[in-house]
Design a protein around this motif. Structure first.
Motif, PDB file in Angstrom:
ATOM      1  N   GLY A  96      13.258  27.973 -15.420  1.00  6.37           N
ATOM      2  CA  GLY A  96      14.310  28.704 -14.723  1.00  6.37           C
ATOM      3  C   GLY A  96      14.716  30.005 -15.396  1.00  6.37           C
ATOM      4  O   GLY A  96      15.851  30.445 -15.261  1.00  6.37           O
ATOM      5  N   ALA A  97      13.790  30.642 -16.096  1.00  6.36           N
ATOM      6  CA  ALA A  97      14.105  31.901 -16.773  1.00  6.36           C
ATOM      7  C   ALA A  97      14.439  33.016 -15.782  1.00  6.36           C
ATOM      8  O   ALA A  97      15.195  33.926 -16.099  1.00  6.36           O
ATOM      9  N   GLY A  98      13.859  32.955 -14.586  1.00  5.49           N
ATOM     10  CA  GLY A  98      14.188  33.913 -13.539  1.00  5.49           C
ATOM     11  C   GLY A  98      13.468  35.243 -13.611  1.00  5.49           C
ATOM     12  O   GLY A  98      13.764  36.153 -12.852  1.00  5.49           O
ATOM     13  N   ARG A  99      12.514  35.377 -14.501  1.00  6.19           N
ATOM     14  CA  ARG A  99      11.790  36.647 -14.610  1.00  6.19           C
ATOM     15  C   ARG A  99      11.009  36.970 -13.347  1.00  6.19           C
ATOM     16  O   ARG A  99      10.913  38.126 -12.952  1.00  6.19           O
ATOM     17  N   CYS A 100      10.451  35.947 -12.711  1.00 12.05           N
ATOM     18  CA  CYS A 100       9.709  36.167 -11.464  1.00 12.05           C
ATOM     19  C   CYS A 100      10.624  36.758 -10.397  1.00 12.05           C
ATOM     20  O   CYS A 100      10.259  37.700  -9.697  1.00 12.05           O
ATOM     21  N   TYR A 101      11.821  36.218 -10.288  1.00 15.39           N
ATOM     22  CA  TYR A 101      12.790  36.694  -9.305  1.00 15.39           C
ATOM     23  C   TYR A 101      13.223  38.131  -9.610  1.00 15.39           C
ATOM     24  O   TYR A 101      13.358  38.951  -8.704  1.00 15.39           O
ATOM     25  N   LEU A 102      13.413  38.447 -10.886  1.00 15.36           N
ATOM     26  CA  LEU A 102      13.810  39.799 -11.269  1.00 15.36           C
ATOM     27  C   LEU A 102      12.712  40.814 -10.969  1.00 15.36           C
ATOM     28  O   LEU A 102      12.994  41.935 -10.558  1.00 15.36           O
ATOM     29  N   VAL A 103      11.455  40.421 -11.137  1.00 16.09           N
ATOM     30  CA  VAL A 103      10.328  41.308 -10.874  1.00 16.09           C
ATOM     31  C   VAL A 103      10.073  41.465  -9.377  1.00 16.09           C
ATOM     32  O   VAL A 103       9.808  42.568  -8.902  1.00 16.09           O
ATOM     33  N   ALA A 104      10.172  40.364  -8.633  1.00 13.96           N
ATOM     34  CA  ALA A 104       9.798  40.401  -7.208  1.00 13.96           C
ATOM     35  C   ALA A 104      10.695  39.489  -6.374  1.00 13.96           C
ATOM     36  O   ALA A 104      10.278  38.418  -5.937  1.00 13.96           O
ATOM     37  N   PRO A 105      11.932  39.896  -6.110  1.00 17.25           N
ATOM     38  CA  PRO A 105      12.835  39.050  -5.315  1.00 17.25           C
ATOM     39  C   PRO A 105      12.358  38.836  -3.883  1.00 17.25           C
ATOM     40  O   PRO A 105      12.799  37.909  -3.217  1.00 17.25           O
ATOM     41  N   GLU A 161       2.413  40.775 -11.782  1.00 17.78           N
ATOM     42  CA  GLU A 161       3.403  41.143 -12.792  1.00 17.78           C
ATOM     43  C   GLU A 161       4.336  39.963 -13.076  1.00 17.78           C
ATOM     44  O   GLU A 161       4.647  39.666 -14.233  1.00 17.78           O
ATOM     45  N   ALA A 162       4.776  39.285 -12.030  1.00 20.00           N
ATOM     46  CA  ALA A 162       5.658  38.129 -12.199  1.00 20.00           C
ATOM     47  C   ALA A 162       4.959  37.019 -12.981  1.00 20.00           C
ATOM     48  O   ALA A 162       5.551  36.404 -13.871  1.00 20.00           O
ATOM     49  N   ALA A 163       3.692  36.773 -12.664  1.00 21.94           N
ATOM     50  CA  ALA A 163       2.937  35.750 -13.389  1.00 21.94           C
ATOM     51  C   ALA A 163       2.794  36.129 -14.862  1.00 21.94           C
ATOM     52  O   ALA A 163       2.912  35.265 -15.740  1.00 21.94           O
ATOM     53  N   ASP A 164       2.572  37.403 -15.132  1.00 18.01           N
ATOM     54  CA  ASP A 164       2.460  37.867 -16.516  1.00 18.01           C
ATOM     55  C   ASP A 164       3.781  37.736 -17.269  1.00 18.01           C
ATOM     56  O   ASP A 164       3.788  37.483 -18.471  1.00 18.01           O
ATOM     57  N   GLU A 165       4.893  37.928 -16.567  1.00 23.30           N
ATOM     58  CA  GLU A 165       6.218  37.860 -17.188  1.00 23.30           C
ATOM     59  C   GLU A 165       6.716  36.431 -17.415  1.00 23.30           C
ATOM     60  O   GLU A 165       7.635  36.210 -18.190  1.00 23.30           O
ATOM     61  N   THR A 169      14.811  26.421 -10.851  1.00 24.79           N
ATOM     62  CA  THR A 169      13.353  26.526 -10.872  1.00 24.79           C
ATOM     63  C   THR A 169      12.869  27.396  -9.718  1.00 24.79           C
ATOM     64  O   THR A 169      13.567  27.613  -8.736  1.00 24.79           O
ATOM     65  N   VAL A 170      11.662  27.875  -9.863  1.00 24.47           N
ATOM     66  CA  VAL A 170      11.091  28.848  -8.945  1.00 24.47           C
ATOM     67  C   VAL A 170      10.874  28.277  -7.541  1.00 24.47           C
ATOM     68  O   VAL A 170      10.501  27.118  -7.374  1.00 24.47           O
ATOM     69  N   VAL A 171      11.123  29.144  -6.566  1.00 23.91           N
ATOM     70  CA  VAL A 171      10.802  28.887  -5.170  1.00 23.91           C
ATOM     71  C   VAL A 171       9.943  30.066  -4.722  1.00 23.91           C
ATOM     72  O   VAL A 171      10.352  31.223  -4.868  1.00 23.91           O
ATOM     73  N   VAL A 172       8.750  29.790  -4.227  1.00 18.23           N
ATOM     74  CA  VAL A 172       7.858  30.844  -3.736  1.00 18.23           C
ATOM     75  C   VAL A 172       8.209  31.123  -2.281  1.00 18.23           C
ATOM     76  O   VAL A 172       8.169  30.229  -1.446  1.00 18.23           O
ATOM     77  N   LEU A 173       8.564  32.358  -1.986  1.00 16.94           N
ATOM     78  CA  LEU A 173       8.966  32.736  -0.634  1.00 16.94           C
ATOM     79  C   LEU A 173       7.789  33.183   0.222  1.00 16.94           C
ATOM     80  O   LEU A 173       7.846  33.091   1.443  1.00 16.94           O
ATOM     81  N   PRO A 183       7.437  33.112 -18.926  1.00 17.24           N
ATOM     82  CA  PRO A 183       7.285  32.642 -20.306  1.00 17.24           C
ATOM     83  C   PRO A 183       6.543  31.313 -20.435  1.00 17.24           C
ATOM     84  O   PRO A 183       6.008  31.019 -21.500  1.00 17.24           O
ATOM     85  N   THR A 184       6.485  30.531 -19.367  1.00 19.80           N
ATOM     86  CA  THR A 184       5.812  29.228 -19.441  1.00 19.80           C
ATOM     87  C   THR A 184       4.512  29.201 -18.640  1.00 19.80           C
ATOM     88  O   THR A 184       3.901  28.146 -18.502  1.00 19.80           O
ATOM     89  N   ARG A 185       4.104  30.349 -18.097  1.00 18.48           N
ATOM     90  CA  ARG A 185       2.887  30.449 -17.282  1.00 18.48           C
ATOM     91  C   ARG A 185       2.898  29.473 -16.107  1.00 18.48           C
ATOM     92  O   ARG A 185       1.891  28.889 -15.742  1.00 18.48           O
ATOM     93  N   THR A 186       4.060  29.332 -15.525  1.00 15.04           N
ATOM     94  CA  THR A 186       4.240  28.459 -14.366  1.00 15.04           C
ATOM     95  C   THR A 186       3.546  29.020 -13.126  1.00 15.04           C
ATOM     96  O   THR A 186       3.056  28.273 -12.303  1.00 15.04           O
ATOM     97  N   LEU A 187       3.495  30.330 -13.012  1.00 12.83           N
ATOM     98  CA  LEU A 187       2.912  30.990 -11.833  1.00 12.83           C
ATOM     99  C   LEU A 187       1.453  31.344 -12.082  1.00 12.83           C
ATOM    100  O   LEU A 187       1.088  31.759 -13.179  1.00 12.83           O
ATOM    101  N   TYR A 188       0.638  31.200 -11.046  1.00 13.86           N
ATOM    102  CA  TYR A 188      -0.746  31.642 -11.126  1.00 13.86           C
ATOM    103  C   TYR A 188      -1.227  31.996  -9.724  1.00 13.86           C
ATOM    104  O   TYR A 188      -0.626  31.601  -8.722  1.00 13.86           O
ATOM    105  N   LEU A 189      -2.290  32.758  -9.652  1.00 14.90           N
ATOM    106  CA  LEU A 189      -2.836  33.223  -8.381  1.00 14.90           C
ATOM    107  C   LEU A 189      -4.212  32.611  -8.150  1.00 14.90           C
ATOM    108  O   LEU A 189      -5.007  32.480  -9.088  1.00 14.90           O
TER     109      LEU A 189
END
Length: 65
Positions: free
Chosen positions: A12-21, A50-54, A32-36, A56-62
């Motif tokens: 729940g760091a929120g970096r993904c949301y800050l990069v790409a709301p 960019e969000a995946a790179d940011e 925790t993350v919700v993919v829109l 911290p736990t590598r939760t996101l991937y493409l």
């Protein structure tokens, strides 16, 4: 490209949301993350990377599905 998550590793760091709301949100109960938008192209793809790179736990991937 498709955005995928390992939700059990999200802290729940929120970096993904800050990069790409426009692509991500956070759950109200545990942040925790919700993919829109699971499918992304163009500038959305750049933001998703960019969000995946940011993350911290590598939760996101493409994936190319």
């Amino acid at each position: 490209m498709r955005i995928r998550t390992h939700r059990d590793t999200c802290i729940g760091a929120g970096r993904c949301y800050l990069v790409a709301p426009e692509l991500f949100d956070q759950r109200d109960d545990d942040a925790t993350v919700v993919v829109l938008a699971e499918q992304v192209t163009g500038t959305g793809l750049d933001k998703a990377r960019e969000a995946a790179d940011e993350c911290p736990t590598r939760t996101l991937y493409l994936t190319e599905e």
